[in-house]
Design an enzyme around this catalytic site. Structure first.
Site, short mmCIF file in Angstrom:
data_model
loop_
_atom_site.label_atom_id
_atom_site.label_comp_id
_atom_site.label_asym_id
_atom_site.label_seq_id
_atom_site.Cartn_x
_atom_site.Cartn_y
_atom_site.Cartn_z
N GLU A 1 0.76 -1.23 0.03
CA GLU A 1 -0.06 0.14 0.03
C GLU A 1 0.90 1.22 0.04
O GLU A 1 1.84 1.23 0.83
CB GLU A 1 -0.90 0.09 1.28
CG GLU A 1 -1.93 1.00 1.36
CD GLU A 1 -2.79 0.95 2.62
OE1 GLU A 1 -3.56 2.02 2.73
OE2 GLU A 1 -2.86 -0.14 3.22
N ASP B 1 0.01 5.37 0.60
CA ASP B 1 -1.07 6.13 1.15
C ASP B 1 -0.63 7.59 0.98
O ASP B 1 0.41 8.25 1.29
CB ASP B 1 -1.20 5.85 2.66
CG ASP B 1 -1.83 4.67 2.77
OD1 ASP B 1 -2.64 4.08 1.82
OD2 ASP B 1 -1.78 4.13 3.85
N GLU C 1 -3.02 10.78 2.47
CA GLU C 1 -4.09 11.27 3.27
C GLU C 1 -3.90 12.56 3.73
O GLU C 1 -2.96 13.01 4.40
CB GLU C 1 -4.16 10.30 4.53
CG GLU C 1 -4.36 8.71 4.11
CD GLU C 1 -4.52 7.81 5.33
OE1 GLU C 1 -5.19 6.71 5.34
OE2 GLU C 1 -3.70 8.15 6.42
#
Length: 294
Positions: free
Chosen positions: A112, A114, A116
């Site tokens: 993953e 990310d 955010e």
């Protein structure tokens, strides 16, 4: 032109319906864009496509009952993903807007990448929270204060993933570099293809000042906009079949002087948290190995 926030929920809904009709009328004459590249997977009744100038755009919204999310129709292995995002204006405390990639195999070995965007109270800068998981291992957080107002206009956020490194860029400026050190025992995403996801959701228990500032739901629905989603497949050196076959001693994906300078500038001026510098969380024996290699 992107829709402007309206005063009431009913007027927002009216605007949403008008934009939906405008998009359906325009999509037949427009080239392939975000509408063709992604699919809505939850909160579809609170999202809408529209024409933002010459570009197809997608609006995700969030209220107290639910947020919204999309994913790419395709899965990728070694790509550059670019997307323009315009974040929530005004008081966005407790909200999280994301763009990330994730594999779809067993969770305990998932990969993953990310990005955010953690909401804020009016007048405070957004925090860009980044993390990387490889073979199920995450905890590699770095956070940055953006050096511009990400709510005033669209800005381009990019994930560059190749066999040698993962780069995260903002408007073409590299802010994070995670090098492939598998040969030193550090997990790195090398074999699991990933989809892109984008979402808008509530995390008022931790997103803003560690959860001290809660969401003001009177401001809902919150809206964020995505457009110009673009994927560029990794290109290997001439004569190499694909990026996964790039020789280990190849300089194809080395960083140039401008990129190294950008990384240093961001570290000095924008980074507010780096897991490798967290002496409360780690000690000399528990510090992740890559922290001593990069």
């Amino acid at each position: 032109m992107a829709p402007m926030p309206l005063a009431s929920s009913s007027s927002k809904l009216c605007s949403l319906l008008i934009l939906c009709l405008a998009f359906l009328a325009a999509v037949h004459r427009s080239a392939a864009g975000i509408f063709d590249e992604i699919e809505l997977i939850w909160g579809a009744n609170r999202t809408y496509f529209f024409m933002d100038g010459e570009s197809e755009a997608l609006a995700l919204s969030l209220d107290q009952s639910q947020g919204s999310c999309f994913r790419s129709r395709e899965k990728y292995l070694y790509v550059q993903i670019d997307v323009e995002i315009k974040l929530i204006e005004g008081d966005s405390a407790g909200t999280v807007c994301t763009i990330y990639t994730i594999s779809e195999g067993p969770w305990e070995i998932h990969d993953e990448i990310d990005l955010e965007f953690l909401g804020n109270v009016t007048g405070e800068p957004y925090t860009l929270h980044t993390n990387i998981f490889a073979n199920g291992v995450g905890g590699r957080e770095q956070q940055f204060r953006l050096w511009f107002d990400p709510t005033a206009d669209y800005h381009t956020y990019s994930i560059v993933w190749n066999p040698k490194r993962i780069l995260i860029l903002v408007d073409g400026k590299a802010i994070r570099d995670f090098k492939n050190n598998e040969d030193q025992g550090v997990p790195f995403p090398t074999w699991q293809s990933m989809r892109t996801f984008g979402s808008l959701w509530s995390a008022e228990d931790w997103a803003t000042q560690g959860g001290r500032v809660k969401t003001d739901w009177k401001q809902a629905p919150f809206v964020t906009y995505y457009r110009n989603y673009n994927v560029t497949w990794c290109r290997p050196s001439p004569g190499v079949a694909w990026c996964g076959d790039e020789p280990k001693d190849s300089t194809r994906f080395d960083l140039d002087a401008n990129t190294l300078s950008d990384l240093q500038w961001v570290r000095s001026n924008s980074m507010i948290y780096n897991y490798c510098d967290d002496s409360v969380r780690f000690n000399a024996t528990t510090l992740p190995k890559e922290c001593t290699l990069q």
